[in-house]
Scaffold this active site. Structure first.
Site, mmCIF file in Angstrom:
data_model
loop_
_atom_site.group_PDB
_atom_site.id
_atom_site.type_symbol
_atom_site.label_atom_id
_atom_site.label_comp_id
_atom_site.label_asym_id
_atom_site.label_seq_id
_atom_site.Cartn_x
_atom_site.Cartn_y
_atom_site.Cartn_z
ATOM 1 N N ARG A 89 -30.246 30.072 -15.054
ATOM 2 C CA ARG A 89 -30.004 29.881 -16.469
ATOM 3 C C ARG A 89 -31.255 29.552 -17.089
ATOM 4 O O ARG A 89 -32.097 28.658 -16.736
ATOM 5 C CB ARG A 89 -29.029 28.698 -16.526
ATOM 6 C CG ARG A 89 -28.686 28.367 -17.799
ATOM 7 C CD ARG A 89 -27.988 27.001 -18.125
ATOM 8 N NE ARG A 89 -27.647 27.014 -19.699
ATOM 9 C CZ ARG A 89 -27.730 25.893 -19.936
ATOM 10 N NH1 ARG A 89 -27.727 24.692 -19.503
ATOM 11 N NH2 ARG A 89 -27.280 25.689 -21.540
ATOM 12 N N ARG A 239 -24.410 15.095 -31.204
ATOM 13 C CA ARG A 239 -25.265 15.859 -32.109
ATOM 14 C C ARG A 239 -24.606 16.061 -33.397
ATOM 15 O O ARG A 239 -23.383 16.334 -33.504
ATOM 16 C CB ARG A 239 -25.728 17.313 -31.476
ATOM 17 C CG ARG A 239 -26.677 17.192 -30.179
ATOM 18 C CD ARG A 239 -26.892 18.517 -29.694
ATOM 19 N NE ARG A 239 -26.111 18.847 -28.290
ATOM 20 C CZ ARG A 239 -25.874 19.998 -27.800
ATOM 21 N NH1 ARG A 239 -26.563 21.104 -28.363
ATOM 22 N NH2 ARG A 239 -25.382 19.864 -26.675
#
Ligand SMILES: Nc1ncnc2c1ncn2[C@@H]1O[C@H](COP(=O)(O)OP(=O)(O)O)[C@@H](O)[C@H]1O
Ligand SMILES: Nc1ncnc2c1ncn2[C@@H]1O[C@H](COP(=O)(O)OP(=O)(O)O)[C@@H](O)[C@H]1O
Lengths: 412, 412
Positions: A89, A239
């Protein structure tokens, strides 16, 4: 056997698949790299163990993974030679990578260039690749990007209305995130609906600690919420999601904050945590909200309201909607969040069946009310499997030969 | 007579109404205050003139207006005593003002406090009020805010997912803009449709040099595009609209810009100008795009795409849509922009008739295709008239008496 490695900013995760991808032989994680409380987990089927494992850096973490894989006691690998391909990834493929690719020197160099956009992640990803090249000599490495799926987002959606020359010269644009999950889930959704993905306009709601909403038309990502950094879009665990950038000028010029403090707030102290003051964990927030905690109720309202608006916006972007797909931790598990998001969306054709919604986990993935124009689905994501599929596809003998001529051939 | 004053950051505009608001007796502007190229315009009916008029500051500009109003040659005012009430446009009413109010010391003090949010505008607005108090002693002054109409936007829509305590302590939230225009136009739209505004969900597209989209449900603003500063929301003439705030960290930390430079870019070098590289004027952009200028075509695409998405988002916010209303320079005049925005929105019930759309200016305000579920209208805005209406309403004898007891009584 196919090894999948996610060498992230503070942990290294791995999975070992049988060559036909029918089975995960083992999986594990080296967590809290560089910290004294570091630990390792290793699972073979349902049997697993966790032990203390302090690793100085990502190189050491890779070594710890190798030890676990080759352990005579609980390892599943006889020797490194049993691994035939490795999938990694990688967070950021910039505007260079439109799909997964087999690694060569030129790809590695490009990954280093993309690191400006993901300074915490890409360098860790690269260590994982270099270590894999050393530990499994001659075995092909494939990189699968979080951004690549979103490279089809057209300019009208990926450009900001900033000076054009500035955007072009410095790669300032929407890159997107969670692309591997969105690609996997959208394909699975089309299969569940037994309809060609080419004919479908769908919105995938990847709702985990990170959140991405993705408008997917004909199997291609045409708009997505995360933009240039990874805290943008919809509010997430810690976030902030999108907010008026003028607030940054105010925080610095009027309140005397440093840009570092503001950045820390945007990534770590905002979102569900910042609104609720309690937690970034949706389970805790739902529980507290139910007990009457008004700040947690507010966090739920903001979170679901932003998602509802984005679904409406993406329906407009695609000229209509055929399917709405929920995935990731919150999307797969929280019937309440799905209910809130889908309430009062009949004008779009979204209507869910409350019984099917409550039983979605393990039950029928299609939770639409009968007669609803839009199919609403709950589909578990599996990014590792998507990486494994790409890795297998790109390292099959015929494809590998083609790759040697054109090293940036996309997986599809 | 009722005098309307818009003492803005670099110009002072005025209009004089008859007491019953049936007629504008004269209107004018002192432009480029503080610059050598300053000039004054003064119109009586269709007859007008422009002359050089250098003014050192807003006090001097006010003086120039008084001269024009009282001029024996082209003025329309015999003496100051003929003015019975004065209405002022004020940009920012913070989270204090929910409606228009008659000015007293306490209101003036609050306006000064709100100036942190509009440092270029509120001080200029305040000079206009103080000069009016001096020039028209005993005459009531009314302030009408750009933000007030949006004070009904609920927390789920006006709060950002930043730390809650920070937002509350420092007034960080969505304030909105162009509220006076949106209020006027939404009321006019309901009248045109001959339906009670309480029963309507509408989106007003105020598309001028500044751009606001406003979701109005039951006559109340429930969401709006401009947030904390005035460059946010949809891309505008030179203002950027929303973009990922992480870009600011990149511009400063990686490219070495100062925050001042970034702010300058956001307000003055972005939007249609930044994308096209040619102009902030929509007429020029449409013309150049037609001739094949690709950057102008891109600017049109980004602009209309963002608006389409916002319409979809607001439909979701309100659970459906009854009316879509276009106003301001672009919204009233550009059939092409309206066509692009409404194309392929049949899933929402929006469909326009191309002949009616082309003839909208001066023709039928309802440009919907027959049978369309959503009524699409073109309605000229008139902020001055809305200010005059509030001024008259709040200074009628009975209301004025009430005001003395409760100085923050809203106009409605
Ligand atoms: N039953 C549940 N109800 C609500 N939220 C849940 C439930 N189960 C998991 N979650 C939430 O899912 C989120 C984590 O999602 P996940 O996809 O695992 O995150 P990551 O982005 O780190 O992969 C957390 O906020 C967690 O609270
Ligand atoms: N016929 C037209 N076609 C396209 N745009 C137009 C047309 N007429 C005016 N405009 C645009 O309207 C904008 C100015 O709108 P206006 O409402 O006057 O601005 P402000 O926000 O300064 O009040 C400019 O971009 C101008 O090009």
């Amino acid at each position: 056997m196919i090894l999948i490695i996610n060498s992230g900013s503070s942990s290294l995760k791995y999975q070992l698949y049988t060559p036909d991808l029918t089975k995960v032989l083992c999986s594990g994680m080296i967590a809290k790299i560089g910290e004294p409380e570091g630990y390792a987990e290793h699972f073979v089927g349902r049997r697993g163990e966790r032990r203390h494992c302090e690793t100085a850096n990502h190189h050491a973490a890779f070594g710890a993974m190798m030890e676990a894989l080759l352990s005579p006691e609980y390892g599943v690998l006889q020797c490194p030679g049993a691994v035939t391909a490795i999938g990694h990834r990688v967070v950021h493929g910039g505007a260079i990578f439109f799909g997964s690719v087999v690694v060569d020197d030129c790809v590695l160099q490009a990954l280093r260039e993309c690191a400006t956009f993901a300074p915490l992640h890409n360098p860790a990803n690269i260590v994982g690749i270099e270590e894999a090249q050393r530990a499994f000599p001659g075995v092909p490495n494939v990189v699968v990007f979080d951004t690549a799926f979103h490279q089809t987002v057209p300019p009208k959606a990926h450009l900001y209305a900033l000076p054009f020359e500035l955007s072009v010269a410095h790669g300032i644009r929407r890159y997107g995130f969670h692309g591997t999950s969105c690609r996997y889930v959208s394909q699975a959704a089309a299969e569940i609906l037994n309809r060609p993905i080419e004919a479908l306009s769908m919105v995938v709601c990847h709702l985990g600690n990170g959140v991405t909403l993705d408008a997917i038309k004909g199997g291609k990502s045409v708009d997505t919420t995360i933009g240039f950094g990874t805290f943008s879009g919809v509010a997430m665990g810690t976030r902030a999601g999108d907010f008026d950038p003028a607030i940054i000028f105010h925080l610095v010029n009027k309140l005397g904050m440093s840009l570092e403090q503001v950045e820390e707030i945007c990534y770590r102290k905002s979102g569900l945590l910042g609104l609720s003051g309690l937690s970034n964990d949706m389970r805790e927030i739902c529980t507290a909200a139910e007990k009457g905690n008004t700040r947690c109720q507010l966090a739920l309202e903001v979170f679901t309201y932003q998602i509802r608006k984005t679904i409406g916006a993406y329906a407009a972007a695609m000229g209509g909607l055929d399917a709405l797909v929920f995935t990731a931790g919150i999307g797969e598990n929280s019937a309440e969040i799905r209910t809130r998001i889908c309430a009062d969306m009949g004008f779009l054709g979204i209507e869910i069946d409350s019984r099917l919604n409550a039983a979605a986990r393990g039950g029928d993935p299609n939770i639409s009310a009968s007669g609803a124009r839009v199919a609403t689905l709950v589909v578990p994501t599996d990014e590792e499997r998507m990486i494994a599929i790409d890795t297998l596809a790109l390292t099959r003998p015929g494809v590998a030969a083609m790759q040697e001529e054109s090293p940036r051939l996309a997986a599809e």
